[in-house]
Design an enzyme around this catalytic site. Sequence first.
Site, PDB file in Angstrom:
ATOM      1  N   PHE A  11       0.833  -1.218   0.000  1.00 58.05           N
ATOM      2  CA  PHE A  11       0.000   0.000   0.000  1.00 58.05           C
ATOM      3  C   PHE A  11       0.866   1.267   0.000  1.00 58.05           C
ATOM      4  O   PHE A  11       0.938   1.993  -1.003  1.00 58.05           O
ATOM      5  CB  PHE A  11      -0.924  -0.079   1.228  1.00 58.05           C
ATOM      6  CG  PHE A  11      -1.623   1.188   1.605  1.00 58.05           C
ATOM      7  CD1 PHE A  11      -2.285   1.964   0.663  1.00 58.05           C
ATOM      8  CD2 PHE A  11      -1.632   1.597   2.945  1.00 58.05           C
ATOM      9  CE1 PHE A  11      -2.942   3.130   1.040  1.00 58.05           C
ATOM     10  CE2 PHE A  11      -2.296   2.758   3.322  1.00 58.05           C
ATOM     11  CZ  PHE A  11      -2.933   3.523   2.375  1.00 58.05           C
ATOM     12  N   LYS A  34       8.456  -9.281  -1.762  1.00 59.14           N
ATOM     13  CA  LYS A  34       8.205 -10.730  -1.793  1.00 59.14           C
ATOM     14  C   LYS A  34       6.881 -11.051  -2.470  1.00 59.14           C
ATOM     15  O   LYS A  34       6.626 -12.191  -2.841  1.00 59.14           O
ATOM     16  CB  LYS A  34       8.186 -11.238  -0.338  1.00 59.14           C
ATOM     17  CG  LYS A  34       8.037 -12.732  -0.178  1.00 59.14           C
ATOM     18  CD  LYS A  34       8.017 -13.086   1.306  1.00 59.14           C
ATOM     19  CE  LYS A  34       7.679 -14.554   1.525  1.00 59.14           C
ATOM     20  NZ  LYS A  34       7.550 -14.860   2.969  1.00 59.14           N
ATOM     21  N   LEU A  81      10.286  -0.320   3.688  1.00 60.82           N
ATOM     22  CA  LEU A  81       8.873  -0.410   4.090  1.00 60.82           C
ATOM     23  C   LEU A  81       8.381  -1.840   4.229  1.00 60.82           C
ATOM     24  O   LEU A  81       7.294  -2.059   4.784  1.00 60.82           O
ATOM     25  CB  LEU A  81       7.976   0.295   3.065  1.00 60.82           C
ATOM     26  CG  LEU A  81       8.162   1.799   2.884  1.00 60.82           C
ATOM     27  CD1 LEU A  81       8.822   2.083   1.539  1.00 60.82           C
ATOM     28  CD2 LEU A  81       6.849   2.544   2.992  1.00 60.82           C
ATOM     29  N   ALA A  82       9.103  -2.820   3.668  1.00 56.94           N
ATOM     30  CA  ALA A  82       8.606  -4.201   3.667  1.00 56.94           C
ATOM     31  C   ALA A  82       8.323  -4.645   5.099  1.00 56.94           C
ATOM     32  O   ALA A  82       9.161  -4.509   5.982  1.00 56.94           O
ATOM     33  CB  ALA A  82       9.623  -5.135   3.026  1.00 56.94           C
ATOM     34  N   GLU A  84       5.226  -7.187   7.614  1.00 62.28           N
ATOM     35  CA  GLU A  84       3.872  -7.643   7.898  1.00 62.28           C
ATOM     36  C   GLU A  84       3.233  -6.493   8.656  1.00 62.28           C
ATOM     37  O   GLU A  84       3.812  -5.998   9.630  1.00 62.28           O
ATOM     38  CB  GLU A  84       3.896  -8.920   8.734  1.00 62.28           C
ATOM     39  CG  GLU A  84       4.334 -10.161   7.973  1.00 62.28           C
ATOM     40  CD  GLU A  84       3.364 -10.561   6.868  1.00 62.28           C
ATOM     41  OE1 GLU A  84       2.162 -10.217   6.982  1.00 62.28           O
ATOM     42  OE2 GLU A  84       3.790 -11.200   5.899  1.00 62.28           O
ATOM     43  N   THR A 100       9.776 -11.297   9.571  1.00 62.30           N
ATOM     44  CA  THR A 100       9.840 -10.246   8.543  1.00 62.30           C
ATOM     45  C   THR A 100      10.278  -8.909   9.129  1.00 62.30           C
ATOM     46  O   THR A 100      11.198  -8.264   8.619  1.00 62.30           O
ATOM     47  CB  THR A 100       8.456 -10.094   7.866  1.00 62.30           C
ATOM     48  OG1 THR A 100       8.142 -11.324   7.225  1.00 62.30           O
ATOM     49  CG2 THR A 100       8.473  -8.972   6.838  1.00 62.30           C
ATOM     50  N   THR A 130       6.014   3.146  12.622  1.00 64.14           N
ATOM     51  CA  THR A 130       4.615   3.453  12.940  1.00 64.14           C
ATOM     52  C   THR A 130       4.475   4.129  14.305  1.00 64.14           C
ATOM     53  O   THR A 130       5.329   3.945  15.188  1.00 64.14           O
ATOM     54  CB  THR A 130       3.803   2.139  12.943  1.00 64.14           C
ATOM     55  OG1 THR A 130       2.495   2.405  13.430  1.00 64.14           O
ATOM     56  CG2 THR A 130       4.434   1.077  13.840  1.00 64.14           C
ATOM     57  N   ASP A 131       3.363   4.836  14.487  1.00 66.06           N
ATOM     58  CA  ASP A 131       3.079   5.441  15.797  1.00 66.06           C
ATOM     59  C   ASP A 131       2.726   4.379  16.842  1.00 66.06           C
ATOM     60  O   ASP A 131       2.745   4.660  18.046  1.00 66.06           O
ATOM     61  CB  ASP A 131       1.959   6.491  15.691  1.00 66.06           C
ATOM     62  CG  ASP A 131       0.625   5.936  15.206  1.00 66.06           C
ATOM     63  OD1 ASP A 131       0.540   4.731  14.881  1.00 66.06           O
ATOM     64  OD2 ASP A 131      -0.351   6.714  15.150  1.00 66.06           O
ATOM     65  N   GLU A 132       2.413   3.150  16.397  1.00 68.11           N
ATOM     66  CA  GLU A 132       1.963   2.126  17.352  1.00 68.11           C
ATOM     67  C   GLU A 132       3.056   1.723  18.336  1.00 68.11           C
ATOM     68  O   GLU A 132       2.766   1.140  19.380  1.00 68.11           O
ATOM     69  CB  GLU A 132       1.444   0.885  16.607  1.00 68.11           C
ATOM     70  CG  GLU A 132       0.310   1.229  15.683  1.00 68.11           C
ATOM     71  CD  GLU A 132      -0.602   0.059  15.338  1.00 68.11           C
ATOM     72  OE1 GLU A 132      -0.506  -0.995  15.978  1.00 68.11           O
ATOM     73  OE2 GLU A 132      -1.413   0.235  14.414  1.00 68.11           O
ATOM     74  N   TYR A 156       2.497  -7.024  16.452  1.00 70.84           N
ATOM     75  CA  TYR A 156       2.906  -6.148  15.343  1.00 70.84           C
ATOM     76  C   TYR A 156       3.717  -4.963  15.860  1.00 70.84           C
ATOM     77  O   TYR A 156       4.841  -4.718  15.403  1.00 70.84           O
ATOM     78  CB  TYR A 156       1.680  -5.640  14.569  1.00 70.84           C
ATOM     79  CG  TYR A 156       1.992  -4.449  13.679  1.00 70.84           C
ATOM     80  CD1 TYR A 156       2.762  -4.603  12.528  1.00 70.84           C
ATOM     81  CD2 TYR A 156       1.542  -3.158  14.012  1.00 70.84           C
ATOM     82  CE1 TYR A 156       3.067  -3.510  11.718  1.00 70.84           C
ATOM     83  CE2 TYR A 156       1.846  -2.065  13.215  1.00 70.84           C
ATOM     84  CZ  TYR A 156       2.607  -2.241  12.060  1.00 70.84           C
ATOM     85  OH  TYR A 156       2.920  -1.150  11.276  1.00 70.84           O
ATOM     86  N   ARG A 220      -8.123   6.889  16.226  1.00 71.10           N
ATOM     87  CA  ARG A 220      -6.959   6.820  15.355  1.00 71.10           C
ATOM     88  C   ARG A 220      -6.761   8.174  14.677  1.00 71.10           C
ATOM     89  O   ARG A 220      -7.720   8.929  14.488  1.00 71.10           O
ATOM     90  CB  ARG A 220      -7.133   5.720  14.288  1.00 71.10           C
ATOM     91  CG  ARG A 220      -7.209   4.287  14.868  1.00 71.10           C
ATOM     92  CD  ARG A 220      -5.867   3.874  15.457  1.00 71.10           C
ATOM     93  NE  ARG A 220      -5.847   2.510  16.011  1.00 71.10           N
ATOM     94  CZ  ARG A 220      -6.093   2.219  17.286  1.00 71.10           C
ATOM     95  NH1 ARG A 220      -6.419   3.168  18.150  1.00 71.10           N
ATOM     96  NH2 ARG A 220      -5.988   0.972  17.712  1.00 71.10           N
TER      97      ARG A 220
END
Length: 349
Positions: A11, A34, A81-82, A84, A100, A130-132, A156, A220
């Site tokens: 994406f 991949k 960026l690759a 999961e 990954t 990410t912000d997570e 994640y 979010r």
Amino acid sequence: MHILITGGAGFIGSHVVRRFVNSYPEYRITNLDKLTYAGNLENLRDIESRNNYRFIRGDITDGDAMLELFRKERFDGVIHLAAESHVDRSIANPTEFVMTNVVGTVNLLNAARAIWKDAYEGKLFYHVSTDEVYGSLEGGGGMFTETTPYDPHSPYSASKASSDHFVRSWRDTYGLPVVISNCSNNYGAFQFPEKLIPLFINNIRNEEPLPVYGKGENVRDWLWVVDHARAIDVIYHGGTQGETYNIGGHNEWRNIDLVRLLCSIMDRKLGRPAGESEKLIAYVTDRAGHDLRYAIDSTKLQGELGWVPSIRFEEGLEITVDWYLMNQEWLDGVTSGEYKNYYRRMYGG
Ligand code: NAD
Ligand code: TDX
């Protein structure tokens, strides 16, 4: 300038590849992906025949292959960026995320260091995160800044936090020139319809239930993917080596409010009576470890590099809905096969 972009068929990666191929005809852009369920070369049809672009199918968990690739291609820069990327999948299969997101990132760091170590000048390893990693803003106030302590809760976000730490450790231990950005939730064209917005657009289109987790009160901070790709460009070219930049749109939405807005846009676009799509909302068991609120403070990026979001959310969401409705073949294509089976296992049917 030869830049490796990993995960460029996904994406956000496809928007980054498109931006770099279009904006920098003098660069060579190599996209390594991949092609998992989330990677789709259809996302890049418009630029695939450009002579400054090339695709290589490859797996970042294969350390020897990454070393060989770096040795052969002599990249000047990496935009990584690759990954999961879906939290629900990480709950179902955490080990894949470690392989990954953590091992894959370390393989790339090893390869970059091995090839660049005698001449770091002009090289850059850009890690997209990410912000997570910052955890959850419970109880209302505050925003994540670049100095907020890491507190990941899902497999994640733990894997992304781990990869960020490895990137910084390569900076501090080996002097690798790195930069990291941590972005809030993205939306826009080419997002795999397992994430909230494209999943719900697809379900409304097909008159299927909209599974809102818990009470829909989680918040979010949404950013248009094109603005994220532009931020990555700005940071790649103007950011300070070794630094971290938060990217976000100052655009917080409670899930249920966003879903209601989406339903009303869809009713209008599909010519359905107002309120029709909201009837599809189905409150379901909450996601395990569900973070309550994310909000990104991107003052540093805005102040140092002058980046600001280009579009209001309501406008971006309209454009996004239009794109999915005009690209129903894309939606049908990516929701066949492996994904459908996974979806059945998760939600039945
Ligand atoms: P995505 O799942 O759409 O795409 C990931 C891509 O990586 C796919 O093309 C996939 O084929 C590829 N990939 C997966 N495993 C691979 C492997 N072992 N080797 C090579 N390629 C592999 O993800 P996305 O939403 O575009 O996210 C891209 C990056 O941005 C991720 O690192 C993610 O953590 C980060 N991010 C995403 C968001 C968001 O809202 N989606 C927000 C902030 C940061
Ligand atoms: O069916 C759903 N129902 C629901 O209520 C889905 C898929 C999601 N949700 C909720 C969970 C979240 O509170 O909507 C919110 C958004 O969910 P996702 O689209 O799965 O995104 P999120 O978990 O917030 O993570 C995203 O943003 C940060 C990306 O998937 C990550 O890759 C990125 O790092």
